[in-house]
Design a protein around this motif. Structure first.
Motif, mmCIF file in Angstrom:
data_model
loop_
_atom_site.group_PDB
_atom_site.id
_atom_site.type_symbol
_atom_site.label_atom_id
_atom_site.label_comp_id
_atom_site.label_asym_id
_atom_site.label_seq_id
_atom_site.Cartn_x
_atom_site.Cartn_y
_atom_site.Cartn_z
ATOM 1 N N TYR A 169 -8.880 4.489 -9.523
ATOM 2 C CA TYR A 169 -8.213 4.080 -10.755
ATOM 3 C C TYR A 169 -7.893 2.594 -10.693
ATOM 4 N N ILE A 170 -8.180 1.886 -11.762
ATOM 5 C CA ILE A 170 -7.863 0.465 -11.867
ATOM 6 C C ILE A 170 -6.980 0.264 -13.083
ATOM 7 N N ASP A 171 -5.784 -0.266 -12.827
ATOM 8 C CA ASP A 171 -4.790 -0.486 -13.887
ATOM 9 C C ASP A 171 -4.586 0.767 -14.727
ATOM 10 N N GLY A 172 -4.474 1.901 -14.042
ATOM 11 C CA GLY A 172 -4.117 3.147 -14.706
ATOM 12 C C GLY A 172 -5.265 3.948 -15.283
ATOM 13 N N LYS A 173 -6.473 3.432 -15.208
ATOM 14 C CA LYS A 173 -7.600 4.136 -15.817
ATOM 15 C C LYS A 173 -8.651 4.466 -14.759
ATOM 16 N N LEU A 174 -9.268 5.653 -14.904
ATOM 17 C CA LEU A 174 -10.332 6.044 -13.991
ATOM 18 C C LEU A 174 -11.497 5.086 -14.175
ATOM 19 N N ALA A 175 -11.866 4.403 -13.091
ATOM 20 C CA ALA A 175 -12.909 3.385 -13.175
ATOM 21 C C ALA A 175 -14.226 3.848 -12.584
ATOM 22 N N MET A 176 -14.163 4.636 -11.529
ATOM 23 C CA MET A 176 -15.379 5.077 -10.844
ATOM 24 C C MET A 176 -15.010 6.164 -9.853
ATOM 25 N N THR A 177 -16.020 6.791 -9.290
ATOM 26 C CA THR A 177 -15.824 7.803 -8.256
ATOM 27 C C THR A 177 -16.685 7.451 -7.065
ATOM 28 N N VAL A 217 0.846 -1.189 0.000
ATOM 29 C CA VAL A 217 0.000 0.000 0.000
ATOM 30 C C VAL A 217 0.882 1.239 0.000
ATOM 31 N N THR A 218 0.752 2.055 -1.050
ATOM 32 C CA THR A 218 1.416 3.351 -1.092
ATOM 33 C C THR A 218 0.471 4.389 -0.503
ATOM 34 N N ALA A 219 0.961 5.172 0.433
ATOM 35 C CA ALA A 219 0.133 6.209 1.050
ATOM 36 C C ALA A 219 0.987 7.453 1.258
ATOM 37 N N CYS A 220 0.391 8.621 1.060
ATOM 38 C CA CYS A 220 1.152 9.859 1.206
ATOM 39 C C CYS A 220 1.321 10.188 2.692
ATOM 40 N N PRO A 221 2.312 11.008 3.040
ATOM 41 C CA PRO A 221 2.558 11.327 4.445
ATOM 42 C C PRO A 221 1.588 12.344 5.027
ATOM 43 N N GLY A 222 0.853 13.032 4.152
ATOM 44 C CA GLY A 222 -0.044 14.082 4.631
ATOM 45 C C GLY A 222 0.665 15.425 4.695
ATOM 46 N N LYS A 275 -2.616 5.980 -10.579
ATOM 47 C CA LYS A 275 -2.486 5.382 -11.915
ATOM 48 C C LYS A 275 -1.336 4.393 -11.986
ATOM 49 N N HIS A 276 -0.345 4.556 -11.098
ATOM 50 C CA HIS A 276 0.800 3.638 -11.098
ATOM 51 C C HIS A 276 0.494 2.347 -10.346
ATOM 52 N N ALA A 277 -0.615 2.329 -9.598
ATOM 53 C CA ALA A 277 -0.984 1.152 -8.808
ATOM 54 C C ALA A 277 -1.972 0.289 -9.587
ATOM 55 N N ASN A 278 -2.145 -0.956 -9.127
ATOM 56 C CA ASN A 278 -3.205 -1.788 -9.708
ATOM 57 C C ASN A 278 -4.569 -1.200 -9.375
ATOM 58 N N THR A 326 -2.529 -16.918 -7.452
ATOM 59 C CA THR A 326 -1.124 -16.854 -7.822
ATOM 60 C C THR A 326 -0.753 -15.419 -8.176
ATOM 61 N N GLY A 327 0.277 -14.910 -7.510
ATOM 62 C CA GLY A 327 0.781 -13.584 -7.842
ATOM 63 C C GLY A 327 0.099 -12.446 -7.119
ATOM 64 N N VAL A 328 -0.855 -12.729 -6.231
ATOM 65 C CA VAL A 328 -1.569 -11.657 -5.548
ATOM 66 C C VAL A 328 -0.634 -10.827 -4.681
ATOM 67 N N GLU A 329 0.469 -11.445 -4.215
ATOM 68 C CA GLU A 329 1.419 -10.711 -3.381
ATOM 69 C C GLU A 329 2.136 -9.589 -4.140
ATOM 70 N N GLU A 330 2.035 -9.605 -5.464
ATOM 71 C CA GLU A 330 2.675 -8.565 -6.275
ATOM 72 C C GLU A 330 1.773 -7.343 -6.457
ATOM 73 N N MET A 331 0.537 -7.421 -6.038
ATOM 74 C CA MET A 331 -0.415 -6.338 -6.261
ATOM 75 C C MET A 331 0.007 -5.073 -5.518
ATOM 76 N N LYS A 332 -0.264 -3.912 -6.151
ATOM 77 C CA LYS A 332 0.071 -2.619 -5.563
ATOM 78 C C LYS A 332 -1.188 -1.765 -5.442
#
Length: 419
Positions: free
Chosen positions: A373-381, A295-300, A353-356, A332-338
């Motif tokens: 965003y899902i795989d770099g594209k706006l999916a919903m709000t 999980v990438t999260a900003c510091p605030g 956009k850089h995350a899954n 398989t591979g779920v541990e690679e998810m961002k």
């Protein structure tokens, strides 16, 4: 994952877990329960195994502890927990291994500290007895030198020899040389008694970051034994985490190390599994192994006056930890998810956009909506009070649809032996 050229070492089989060679670097931990208390020890081993510890060490220091080891291993097996158990011996290991053969058989590896047996003195009967037990029961050993219990006779002799040199080394250099020498000479002695090199792991633990790096560089350059890394007595809180990370990261980046442990001092009542998470995070941050989605999260900052994004990031991280023991058996591979949980519009959409899967929460004075965003594209709000639950639903659907089903494997039991 990024590739780091590994130092070539022999492969050691520890209860079915392969350490060294081209095998993945193994995460290890240690219990802090009274080993004679079977239920408490089993519960903690199970918790460490659920967290992802691939080897677990227990103290074997008394008759009661040695007698309890077979019961501990048997109970773990009954709960479907197959993690190898390592016995940590000091001072009386030669007596306990002879007196309790069932303990010697049940353990997957013995840890021997040459500074706490009589190796290096006029005779080494105690050390030899432990090695002969390892030979008899087909067990590997870790010869673990620690500068807090370094062989005094060896250090004195090397200091005396150093003083006779035209240009003597300083005391620090001689001490580090003595640590490495103790490990290598003890390993050579073990081989001379008949223990194969393929059943020997070495460690040389100190509590100083630069000292540790220098010790392991020297040891790695002088042998091909599998090496266990760990900054001993790393300390409390951020000090322990940062010091461990600083020391191990340098060595791992140089390809040194086959198994690691973060020797953190837990706070009273703290979670012992934290040392497992730290070891995993070091390996994952270096791109060596993956254990769980990140999980990438900003510091605030002043733009993020609300703490909602912090609470959400924490909830998502905890959710991932809870789900991974099950997910790793199903996908398989779920541990690679961002994932990304960001707090405002400045870097939120870009990082998402850089995350899954990424979500950009509204900052101060921003419109109260959260684009996903899902795989770099706006999916919903998303908007409203149910954003966390809705995001978790999106996450679960993504995992279910994007990662192929893995072959079923034995899972670590979730139960505890005794509340």
């Amino acid at each position: 994952m990024a590739l780091i050229a590994r130092r070539k070492s022999v492969t050691v089989n520890v209860g079915g877990v392969k350490v060294g060679g081209e095998n993945p670097i193994v995460v290890q931990s240690m219990t802090n329960t009274d080993t004679a208390d079977v239920s408490s020890t089993v519960n903690q081993v199970m918790a460490l195994a659920r967290a992802g510890s691939e080897l677990v060490r227990v103290t074997v220091n008394t008759d009661a502890a040695a007698a309890a080891v077979p019961k501990i291993v048997e109970t773990l097996n009954q709960f479907g927990v197959r993690v190898p158990i390592i016995g940590d011996f000091h001072y009386n290991g030669h007596l306990l291994l002879k007196k309790y053969p069932e303990c010697a058989r049940a353990l997957s590896k013995y840890r021997i500290n040459p500074g706490n047996v009589n190796i290096g003195k006029k005779h080494d009967d105690n050390f030899r007895t432990m090695i002969e037990a390892a030979i008899e029961y087909g067990k590997p050993v870790r010869i673990g030198v620690n500068w807090g219990s370094l062989d005094g006779a060896l250090l004195t002799r090397m200091m005396d020899e150093n003083n006779l040199l035209p240009e003597p080394k300083d005391a620090r250099e001689v001490t580090l040389d003595a640590i490495v020498t103790s490990a290598l000479r003890s390993a050579a002695a073990a081989e001379s008694y008949g223990l194969p090199r393929e059943r020997i792991i070495l460690s040389a633990k100190v509590s100083g970051v630069q000292d540790l790096i220098d010790c392991y560089r020297a040891m790695a350059g002088q042998s091909d034994y599998a090496l266990h890394l760990g900054l001993t007595e790393a300390g409390l809180g951020s000090k322990g985490v940062v010091a461990t990370t600083a020391a191990l990261s340098v060595l791992l980046q140089e390809g040194i190390g086959d198994t690691i442990r973060a020797s953190l001092t837990p706070l009273p009542g703290g979670d012992r599994s934290e040392e497992v998470f730290v070891s995993q995070q070091i390996l994952q941050s270096l791109g060596i192994r993956s254990f769980a989605p990140q999980v990438t999260a900003c510091p605030g900052c002043g733009r993020t006056t609300s703490t909602f994004f912090q609470d959400m990031a924490d909830q998502i991280q905890n959710y991932l930890r809870e789900k991974m023991p099950l997910w790793k058996t199903q996908y398989t591979g779920v541990e690679e998810m961002k994932l990304a949980v960001m707090g405002c519009i400045v870097n939120g959409p870009g990082e998402s956009k850089h995350a899954n899967i990424g979500i950009s929460l509204p900052g101060t004075f921003e419109e109260p909506v959260a684009p996903v965003y899902i795989d770099g594209k706006l999916a919903m709000t998303l908007r409203g009070d149910a954003i966390v639950a809705e995001f978790i639903a999106i996450l679960n659907k993504y995992v279910d649809t994007h990662y192929a089903a893995a072959e079923p494997i034995v899972t670590v039991a979730q139960e505890t032996v005794m509340a």
